[in-house]
Design a protein around this motif. Structure first.
Motif, PDB file in Angstrom:
ATOM      1  N   LEU A 147      -6.371   2.864 -13.839  1.00 31.48           N
ATOM      2  CA  LEU A 147      -6.958   1.754 -13.093  1.00 31.48           C
ATOM      3  C   LEU A 147      -7.702   0.799 -14.015  1.00 31.48           C
ATOM      4  O   LEU A 147      -7.580  -0.426 -13.897  1.00 31.48           O
ATOM      5  N   ARG A 148      -8.483   1.358 -14.992  1.00 34.33           N
ATOM      6  CA  ARG A 148      -9.236   0.504 -15.906  1.00 34.33           C
ATOM      7  C   ARG A 148      -8.291  -0.315 -16.782  1.00 34.33           C
ATOM      8  O   ARG A 148      -8.551  -1.499 -17.078  1.00 34.33           O
ATOM      9  N   LYS A 149      -7.149   0.264 -17.194  1.00 31.01           N
ATOM     10  CA  LYS A 149      -6.181  -0.471 -18.024  1.00 31.01           C
ATOM     11  C   LYS A 149      -5.631  -1.678 -17.275  1.00 31.01           C
ATOM     12  O   LYS A 149      -5.510  -2.770 -17.835  1.00 31.01           O
ATOM     13  N   VAL A 150      -5.311  -1.466 -16.015  1.00 31.92           N
ATOM     14  CA  VAL A 150      -4.735  -2.565 -15.221  1.00 31.92           C
ATOM     15  C   VAL A 150      -5.782  -3.651 -15.012  1.00 31.92           C
ATOM     16  O   VAL A 150      -5.486  -4.858 -15.104  1.00 31.92           O
ATOM     17  N   ILE A 151      -7.043  -3.276 -14.732  1.00 31.42           N
ATOM     18  CA  ILE A 151      -8.094  -4.266 -14.472  1.00 31.42           C
ATOM     19  C   ILE A 151      -8.378  -5.087 -15.708  1.00 31.42           C
ATOM     20  O   ILE A 151      -8.628  -6.288 -15.628  1.00 31.42           O
ATOM     21  N   LYS A 152      -8.313  -4.448 -16.904  1.00 32.38           N
ATOM     22  CA  LYS A 152      -8.601  -5.185 -18.139  1.00 32.38           C
ATOM     23  C   LYS A 152      -7.572  -6.286 -18.399  1.00 32.38           C
ATOM     24  O   LYS A 152      -7.837  -7.239 -19.135  1.00 32.38           O
ATOM     25  N   ASN A 164      -1.654  -5.469  -8.160  1.00 30.77           N
ATOM     26  CA  ASN A 164      -1.083  -5.366  -6.821  1.00 30.77           C
ATOM     27  C   ASN A 164      -0.078  -4.228  -6.755  1.00 30.77           C
ATOM     28  O   ASN A 164      -0.071  -3.445  -5.798  1.00 30.77           O
ATOM     29  N   HIS A 165       0.766  -4.071  -7.817  1.00 31.93           N
ATOM     30  CA  HIS A 165       1.741  -2.968  -7.850  1.00 31.93           C
ATOM     31  C   HIS A 165       1.011  -1.618  -7.906  1.00 31.93           C
ATOM     32  O   HIS A 165       1.439  -0.641  -7.275  1.00 31.93           O
ATOM     33  N   PHE A 166      -0.083  -1.550  -8.690  1.00 32.41           N
ATOM     34  CA  PHE A 166      -0.845  -0.307  -8.816  1.00 32.41           C
ATOM     35  C   PHE A 166      -1.365   0.137  -7.456  1.00 32.41           C
ATOM     36  O   PHE A 166      -1.220   1.295  -7.058  1.00 32.41           O
ATOM     37  N   PHE A 167      -1.973  -0.791  -6.742  1.00 34.52           N
ATOM     38  CA  PHE A 167      -2.551  -0.425  -5.438  1.00 34.52           C
ATOM     39  C   PHE A 167      -1.481  -0.187  -4.370  1.00 34.52           C
ATOM     40  O   PHE A 167      -1.719   0.533  -3.404  1.00 34.52           O
ATOM     41  N   GLY A 185       0.323  11.395   2.755  1.00 36.00           N
ATOM     42  CA  GLY A 185      -0.531  12.460   3.256  1.00 36.00           C
ATOM     43  C   GLY A 185      -1.645  12.858   2.309  1.00 36.00           C
ATOM     44  O   GLY A 185      -2.458  13.734   2.651  1.00 36.00           O
ATOM     45  N   ILE A 186      -1.667  12.256   1.132  1.00 35.88           N
ATOM     46  CA  ILE A 186      -2.752  12.595   0.187  1.00 35.88           C
ATOM     47  C   ILE A 186      -4.021  11.900   0.646  1.00 35.88           C
ATOM     48  O   ILE A 186      -4.008  10.718   1.019  1.00 35.88           O
ATOM     49  N   ARG A 187      -5.092  12.623   0.606  1.00 35.86           N
ATOM     50  CA  ARG A 187      -6.369  12.056   1.012  1.00 35.86           C
ATOM     51  C   ARG A 187      -6.791  11.004   0.008  1.00 35.86           C
ATOM     52  O   ARG A 187      -6.483  11.091  -1.183  1.00 35.86           O
ATOM     53  N   GLU A 188      -7.510   9.974   0.501  1.00 34.37           N
ATOM     54  CA  GLU A 188      -7.866   8.843  -0.351  1.00 34.37           C
ATOM     55  C   GLU A 188      -8.734   9.270  -1.531  1.00 34.37           C
ATOM     56  O   GLU A 188      -8.556   8.790  -2.662  1.00 34.37           O
ATOM     57  N   GLU A 189      -9.709  10.183  -1.328  1.00 36.04           N
ATOM     58  CA  GLU A 189     -10.591  10.579  -2.425  1.00 36.04           C
ATOM     59  C   GLU A 189      -9.888  11.475  -3.441  1.00 36.04           C
ATOM     60  O   GLU A 189     -10.393  11.724  -4.535  1.00 36.04           O
ATOM     61  N   GLU A 190      -8.660  11.954  -3.123  1.00 32.59           N
ATOM     62  CA  GLU A 190      -7.893  12.784  -4.042  1.00 32.59           C
ATOM     63  C   GLU A 190      -6.860  11.993  -4.824  1.00 32.59           C
ATOM     64  O   GLU A 190      -6.168  12.550  -5.673  1.00 32.59           O
ATOM     65  N   VAL A 191      -6.709  10.710  -4.533  1.00 34.99           N
ATOM     66  CA  VAL A 191      -5.704   9.899  -5.221  1.00 34.99           C
ATOM     67  C   VAL A 191      -6.044   9.815  -6.724  1.00 34.99           C
ATOM     68  O   VAL A 191      -5.150   9.771  -7.583  1.00 34.99           O
ATOM     69  N   SER A 192      -7.342   9.797  -7.076  1.00 32.29           N
ATOM     70  CA  SER A 192      -7.742   9.637  -8.496  1.00 32.29           C
ATOM     71  C   SER A 192      -7.328  10.826  -9.352  1.00 32.29           C
ATOM     72  O   SER A 192      -7.341  10.758 -10.590  1.00 32.29           O
ATOM     73  N   TYR A 193      -6.920  11.960  -8.714  1.00 33.05           N
ATOM     74  CA  TYR A 193      -6.467  13.129  -9.462  1.00 33.05           C
ATOM     75  C   TYR A 193      -4.979  13.049  -9.775  1.00 33.05           C
ATOM     76  O   TYR A 193      -4.453  13.928 -10.466  1.00 33.05           O
ATOM     77  N   GLN A 194      -4.307  12.048  -9.252  1.00 31.14           N
ATOM     78  CA  GLN A 194      -2.906  11.839  -9.578  1.00 31.14           C
ATOM     79  C   GLN A 194      -2.828  11.263 -10.987  1.00 31.14           C
ATOM     80  O   GLN A 194      -3.587  10.344 -11.337  1.00 31.14           O
ATOM     81  N   LEU A 195      -1.891  11.753 -11.784  1.00 31.29           N
ATOM     82  CA  LEU A 195      -1.805  11.342 -13.194  1.00 31.29           C
ATOM     83  C   LEU A 195      -1.541   9.856 -13.333  1.00 31.29           C
ATOM     84  O   LEU A 195      -2.141   9.175 -14.188  1.00 31.29           O
ATOM     85  N   ALA A 196      -0.651   9.320 -12.520  1.00 27.57           N
ATOM     86  CA  ALA A 196      -0.298   7.900 -12.647  1.00 27.57           C
ATOM     87  C   ALA A 196      -1.346   6.990 -12.049  1.00 27.57           C
ATOM     88  O   ALA A 196      -1.322   5.765 -12.288  1.00 27.57           O
ATOM     89  N   PHE A 197      -2.276   7.513 -11.257  1.00 24.19           N
ATOM     90  CA  PHE A 197      -3.247   6.664 -10.556  1.00 24.19           C
ATOM     91  C   PHE A 197      -4.690   7.156 -10.796  1.00 24.19           C
ATOM     92  O   PHE A 197      -5.534   7.048  -9.932  1.00 24.19           O
ATOM     93  N   ASN A 198      -4.943   7.694 -11.999  1.00 27.34           N
ATOM     94  CA  ASN A 198      -6.298   8.125 -12.282  1.00 27.34           C
ATOM     95  C   ASN A 198      -7.171   6.956 -12.684  1.00 27.34           C
ATOM     96  O   ASN A 198      -6.705   5.809 -12.737  1.00 27.34           O
ATOM     97  N   LYS A 199      -8.411   7.233 -13.026  1.00 22.69           N
ATOM     98  CA  LYS A 199      -9.361   6.165 -13.306  1.00 22.69           C
ATOM     99  C   LYS A 199      -8.994   5.410 -14.567  1.00 22.69           C
ATOM    100  O   LYS A 199      -9.182   4.179 -14.640  1.00 22.69           O
ATOM    101  N   GLN A 200      -8.456   6.123 -15.590  1.00 21.45           N
ATOM    102  CA  GLN A 200      -8.107   5.455 -16.830  1.00 21.45           C
ATOM    103  C   GLN A 200      -6.996   4.432 -16.611  1.00 21.45           C
ATOM    104  O   GLN A 200      -7.034   3.312 -17.158  1.00 21.45           O
TER     105      GLN A 200
END
Length: 919
Positions: free
Chosen positions: A834-839, A804-807, A817-832
Motif C-alpha cells: 500500500l505504501r509503495k502505491v501511495i508514494k 484504484n487497481h490496488f483498492f 469473504g475475507i474480513r476487512e481487518e484481515e486484508v492487510s495479512y494478504q501478501l499482495a495487499f499488505n501495508k508495504q
C-alpha cells in the motif's frame, strides 16, 4: 247442476250479500278444456248491482274460488253465434272479447235470457244481443225450477216474472184513511169478517146514492143543452160578420201590398245609388293621381334633392294607385282600364328615365374615381422626376380611396331603387349589373395599386416603380373609359370592350410586377432583424385594416341602396345566373319572369364577390411575397389574419369579408405549417464539421429564435393552439436531431454535444415559460444532467490508476469473504504494498494530472454555453468522492497502520482552484 248452484250460493255469494240467478258451465273456445262457471248475480242490498262472475274450481278440487267479476253495465255485446241452429258457443264483449263454449245449448240459452231480463230491469244502457232468437228474448226457457238455499229468496228462470214480487208501500194519505176507518169500528181487528161485511154494506149505500144523484140532475142537464144550442147560434152569427169584415180587408190588403212593393223599389233604388256613389268615390280616391305627381314623373329633376324627393313621392303615389285592390267588376270598366294603361305608361316612362339617370350617375362617379387614380399614377410617371423619392413620399400613406362621398350621393336614390325593384325588376337588375361592372373595374385598379405600394414598402425597393411609366396617358385613358361607358346610345348594358381591354392591360402590367417582385433573390431570415419583421407586421396589419372598412362600407351601401336587407327572400337573384369568373348576368328578366332566389344575403354576397374579385388573389400574392422575404413572417400573418377573421365572423359569419378572409387564412395556415416543416427538414439535413467542435447546433439556436419571436407574436392570440402544436413538432425534431448529431460527432464527445445542447434548450424553455412544453423542459433538464454526469465520469476516469487497481483488489478479497481487518495479512495487499502505491502519487503528480484534464475538457466544450466551470466543479466533486472512498478503505482494512495519502482534500480543492484561475 242444482247441487253446484247451491254450493256456490252458500260458499261464495252468500258471504258477499249476493244472490245467484243463473249459472252456465263453460270453457274457453279453441283451448284446452278447463271448465269454469259463469254466474249472473245481484246484490241483496240497494242499490242493486248486477255482475257476471267467473268461478273456477281450485287445483286441489275440493272447493270453488272466485276468479274474476265484471259489472253488467260494462257488457257491450252478447253474441250467440247463431239464432237458428243450436250452438253452444257465445261471446261476451267487455273491455275485450271473451269467447266461451257452454256445456249445453239449454244452459247457454238460460244464461243469455237471464242477462237480457237483468238488462231490461236494472240498466238504462241496453246491451246489444246479436244472433239471439227473438223468442228467447220474449219468453223464459222452460227449464225445471231449481231450489235455492233456505233463508234465501227463490227465483224462477222458467216463467215470465220472478216469484218474488216487489213490495209496494202505502203512502201517508192511505195510511191515515185506514187508521180512521179502523178506529170507527172497534171490532175491525177482532172480527175481520164483520168489519168486511160492514164495509160492503156501506159501499152499496154509497153506490145507490150516486145513482139517485145522477137521475136528479137530468133537468139541469137539459137546461145546459139548451144554453149550448143558443151559444152555437150566436157563434154562427159572429162568423158571418167576420166573413164580411174579411172581404172588406181583402181589398185593403191588396192596396197595402202595392204600396209596400212601391216602397221596396224606392228603397232598392236608393241603396243602389248609395253603392254606386261609394264605388265612384272609391275609384276616384284610389285611382286618381295628382297633376303634380304626373309632372314629377314625366319631367321631374332627378339631380337635385328637391326633385328627387318630389319624384319619390310621385312614384310612391303611382305605386299605390297601381296596387289598389279593385273590387269585383271594376276591371271591366273602360275608365278603369284606361286609367290603368295610363299608369303603366307613366311607370314605364319614369322607370326608363330613372334607370338612364342612375346609369349616368354611375358613369360620372366612375369617371371621377378614374381621374383621381390616373392623377396619382400620372404624377409618378412624369419624366424628370426622381422615381424613388416620389414613390417614397407617396408610399408613406398606405391607404385606399374613400368612396363615402359616392355612396352618400347615391343613397338619395335608395327609395327610388326600391320602387324600381318592385315595379320593373328587369331595369333594376340591369342597373345592378352595371353597378357591379363599373365598381369591379374601379376597385380592381385601386386595390392592385394599393397592393403594389404595400409590396414595395415590404421589399424596401423602388425598382418596380418604373411600371407606372407603362400606364396610358391620363387624358386619352379617361376619354377612352368615358366613351366606353357611354357607348350604346343610353342603353343600360352598353359596350365595354375598351374598358375591358384597358383593365386587362393594367392587370397584365401589375401581374408582371408581382411576378418580378416574387422572382427576387432568396432572402434568408438571418439578413433581416427584428425591425424588419416589425415593419412587415405593421404593413400587413395596415393592409387588412384598410380592406375591412372598405368591404364593410361597400356591403352596407349595397344592402341599403339595392334594398337587399328587408326580406328573407325575393323573386329573382343573380346568384344562379352569374359566372363568378367574369361571366355576364342572365337576361331572363327581360321576359318579365324573375329568376328564382334563395335569399337576399346570398345576392349581397354574390355582388361582393363580383365587385371585389381581386382581393383574394392579391392577398395571396402579398402573403407569398411575405413568406418569400422571411418564412417567419407567416407567424405575423397567421395572428393578424386570425384576429381579423374572428372579428368579421362576429359581425356576420356568412359575409363576403368573413368568407374571403377565411379562405386566405387557410393559405396563411398552410404557409405556417410549411415553415414548421421546413425547419424540421433543415434539422434533418444539418451537417457538422469533422475538424471543429460541434457546440450549440444551428437548429437549436434557430428554435430559440423561433420560440422567442413566436411568444412575442402570439401573446393573447386566438390561434395559440396552432403554435402549441408547432412547438410540439419542433421540439421533438430538435430532440431527435440533437441525438442524431451527437451520435455522428467525431471531434466532440457525444456526451458533450448532448449536455451543451440540452442545457441550452432547458435554459430557453425556462426563460420563455412555454406552458405546453413543461414536459419537454423537464426532459431536457434530465438529459442535460445525465450526460453531464456521464461525461464527468468518462473524462475523469481513474486519475490515481494504480491506487484504484490496488483498492479494487482489496474490495475483491472482501467480496470473497475475507474480513476487512484481515486484508492487510494478504501478501499482495499488505501495508508495504500500500505504501509503495501511495508514494507513486505525490501532490505534484496529482496536480499535473488535473491540469491536463482541465485542458482536455476545455478543448471539448464550446464558449457559447459557458459550461466549463460547471463541468470542472462536477469533476472536482467526483475526484473528492473517490478520495474519500480510498480513505475509508484504508481506515477499515488497515486500522492503526498510520498509512495516509500524500495529499488531502484541501489540497485537491487548492489544485482545482488554482488550475481554474490560471486558465
Amino acid at each position: 247442476m242444482t247441487a253446484i248452484k247451491h254450493a256456490l250460493q252458500r260458499d261464495i255469494f252468500t258471504p258477499n250479500d249476493e244472490r245467484l240467478l243463473s249459472i252456465v258451465n263453460v270453457c274457453k273456445a279453441g283451448k284446452k278444456k278447463k271448465n269454469c262457471f259463469l254466474c249472473a248475480t245481484v246484490t241483496t242490498e240497494r242499490p242493486v248491482q248486477v255482475k257476471v262472475v267467473k268461478v273456477k274450481k281450485s287445483d286441489k278440487g275440493d272447493f270453488y274460488k272466485r276468479q274474476i267479476a265484471w259489472a253488467l253495465r260494462d257488457l257491450a255485446v252478447v253474441d250467440a253465434k247463431d239464432a237458428i241452429k243450436e250452438n253452444p258457443e257465445f261471446d261476451l264483449h267487455f273491455e275485450k272479447i271473451y269467447k266461451w263454449v257452454a256445456s249445453s245449448t239449454a244452459e247457454k240459452n238460460a244464461f243469455i235470457s237471464c242477462i237480457w231480463k237483468l238488462n231490461q230491469r236494472y240498466l238504462r244502457k241496453k246491451i246489444d244481443f246479436v244472433n239471439v232468437s227473438s223468442q228467447l228474448l220474449e219468453e223464459l226457457p222452460k227449464v225445471a225450477e231449481e231450489s235455492v238455499p233456505s233463508g234465501e229468496n227463490q227465483s224462477v228462470t222458467g216463467g215470465d216474472e220472478e216469484v218474488v214480487d216487489e213490495y209496494q208501500e202505502l203512502n201517508a194519505r192511505e195510511e191515515q184513511d185506514i187508521e180512521i176507518m179502523m178506529e170507527g169500528c172497534e171490532y175491525a181487528i177482532s172480527n175481520a169478517e164483520a168489519f168486511a161485511e160492514k164495509l160492503s154494506r156501506e159501499l152499496q149505500v154509497l153506490d145507490g146514492a150516486n145513482i139517485q144523484s145522477i137521475m136528479a140532475s137530468e133537468k139541469q142537464v137539459n137546461i145546459l143543452m139548451k144554453l149550448l144550442d143558443e151559444a152555437l147560434k150566436e157563434v154562427d152569427q159572429i162568423e158571418l160578420k167576420l166573413s164580411s169584415y174579411e172581404e172588406m180587408l181583402q181589398s185593403v190588403k191588396e192596396q197595402m201590398d202595392q204600396i209596400s212593393e212601391s216602397n221596396h223599389l224606392i228603397h232598392l233604388s236608393n241603396t243602389n245609388n248609395v253603392k254606386l256613389l261609394s264605388e265612384i268615390e272609391f275609384l276616384v280616391n284610389h285611382m286618381d293621381l295628382a297633376k303634380g305627381h304626373i309632372k314629377a314623373l314625366q319631367e321631374g329633376d332627378l339631380a337635385s334633392s328637391r326633385g328627387i324627393e318630389a319624384c319619390t313621392n310621385a312614384a310612391d303615389a303611382l305605386l299605390q294607385c297601381m296596387n289598389v285592390a279593385l273590387r269585383p267588376g271594376h276591371d271591366m270598366l273602360l275608365a278603369v282600364k284606361q286609367q290603368q294603361q295610363r299608369f303603366s305608361d307613366l311607370r314605364e316612362l319614369f322607370a326608363r328615365r330613372l334607370a338612364s339617370h342612375l346609369n349616368n350617375v354611375f358613369v360620372q362617379q366612375f369617371t371621377q374615381a378614374l381621374l383621381q387614380l390616373y392623377n396619382r399614377s400620372y404624377f409618378l410617371s412624369v419624366p424628370g422626376h426622381d422615381q424613388s423619392s416620389t414613390l417614397a413620399q407617396h408610399s408613406v400613406e398606405l391607404t385606399l380611396p374613400n368612396h363615402h362621398p359616392f355612396h352618400r350621393d347615391l343613397l338619395r336614390y335608395a327609395k327610388l331603387m326600391e320602387w324600381l325593384k318592385s315595379t320593373d325588376y328587369g331595369k333594376y337588375e340591369g342597373l345592378t349589373k352595371n353597378y357591379m361592372d363599373y365598381l369591379s373595374r374601379l376597385y380592381e385598379r385601386e386595390i392592385k395599386d394599393f397592393f403594389e405600394v404595400a409590396k414595395i414598402k415590404m421589399t424596401g425597393t423602388t425598382k418596380e416603380s418604373k411600371k407606372f411609366a407603362t400606364l396610358p396617358r391620363k387624358e386619352s385613358a379617361v376619354k377612352q373609359e368615358t366613351e366606353s361607358l357611354h357607348g350604346s346610345s343610353g342603353k343600360l348594358t352598353g359596350s365595354t370592350s375598351s374598358l375591358n381591354k384597358l383593365s386587362v392591360q393594367s392587370s397584365g402590367n401589375r401581374r408582371s410586377q408581382s411576378s418580378s417582385l416574387l422572382d427576387m433573390g432568396n432572402m434568408s431570415a438571418s439578413d433581416l432583424d427584428v425591425a424588419d419583421r416589425t415593419k412587415f407586421d405593421k404593413i400587413f396589419e395596415q393592409v387588412l385594416s384598410e380592406l375591412e372598412p372598405l368591404c364593410l362600407a361597400e356591403q352596407d351601401f349595397i344592402s341599403k341602396f339595392f334594398k337587399l336587407q328587408q326580406h328573407q327572400s325575393m323573386p329573382g337573384t343573380m346568384a344562379e345566373a352569374e359566372d363568378l369568373d367574369g361571366g355576364t348576368l342572365s337576361r331572363q328578366h327581360n321576359c318579365g319572369t324573375p329568376l328564382p332566389v334563395s335569399s337576399e344575403k346570398d345576392m349581397i354576397r354574390q355582388m361582393m364577390i363580383k365587385i371585389f374579385r381581386c382581393i383574394e388573389p392579391e392577398l395571396n400574392n402579398l402573403i407569398a411575397l411575405g413568406d418569400k422575404i422571411d418564412s417567419f413572417n407567416s407567424l405575423y400573418m397567421l395572428v393578424k389574419m386570425s384576429h381579423h377573421v374572428w372579428t368579421a365572423q362576429n359581425v356576420d359569419p356568412a359575409s363576403f369579408l368573413s368568407t374571403t378572409l377565411g379562405n386566405v387564412l387557410v393559405t396563411v395556415k398552410r404557409n405556417f405549417d410549411k415553415c414548421i416543416s421546413n425547419q424540421i427538414r433543415q434539422m434533418e439535413e444539418v451537417k457538422i464539421s469533422k475538424k471543429s467542435k460541434v457546440g450549440i447546433l444551428p437548429f437549436v439556436a434557430e428554435f430559440e429564435e423561433f420560440a422567442g419571436l413566436a411568444e412575442s407574436i402570439f401573446k393573447n392570440a386566438e390561434r395559440r393552439g396552432d403554435l402549441d402544436k408547432a412547438y410540439t413538432k419542433l421540439i421533438r425534431g430538435v430532440f431527435v436531431n440533437v441525438e442524431k448529431v451527437a451520435n455522428e460527432s467525431q471531434k466532440t464527445p457525444r456526451d458533450v454535444v448532448m449536455m451543451e445542447n440540452f442545457h441550452h434548450i432547458f435554459a430557453t424553455l425556462s426563460r420563455l415559460k412555454i406552458s405546453c412544453l413543461e414536459a419537454e423542459k423537464k426532459e431536457a433538464k434530465q438529459k442535460y444532467t445525465d450526460h453531464l454526469q456521464s461525461y464527468v465520469i468518462y473524462s475523469l476516469g481513474q486519475p490515481l490508476e494504480k491506487l484504484n487497481h490496488f483498492f479494487e483488489g482489496v474490495e475483491a478479497r472482501v467480496a470473497q469473504g475475507i474480513r476487512e481487518e484481515e486484508v492487510s495479512y494478504q501478501l499482495a495487499f499488505n501495508k508495504q504494498e500500500l505504501r509503495k502505491v501511495i508514494k507513486e502519487y505525490p501532490g505534484k503528480e496529482v496536480k499535473k494530472g488535473l491540469d491536463n484534464l482541465y485542458k482536455k475538457v476545455d478543448k471539448h466544450l464550446c464558449e457559447e454555453e459557458n459550461l466549463l466551470q460547471v463541468v470542472w466543479h462536477s469533476m472536482q466533486d467526483e475526484f473528492i468522492r473517490q478520495y474519500k472512498h480510498f480513505e475509508g478503505l484504508i481506515a477499515r482494512c488497515y486500522p492503526g497502520s498510520g498509512v495516509t495519502m500524500e495529499f488531502t482534500i484541501q489540497d485537491i480543492l487548492d489544485y482545482c482552484s488554482s488550475i481554474a484561475q490560471s486558465h
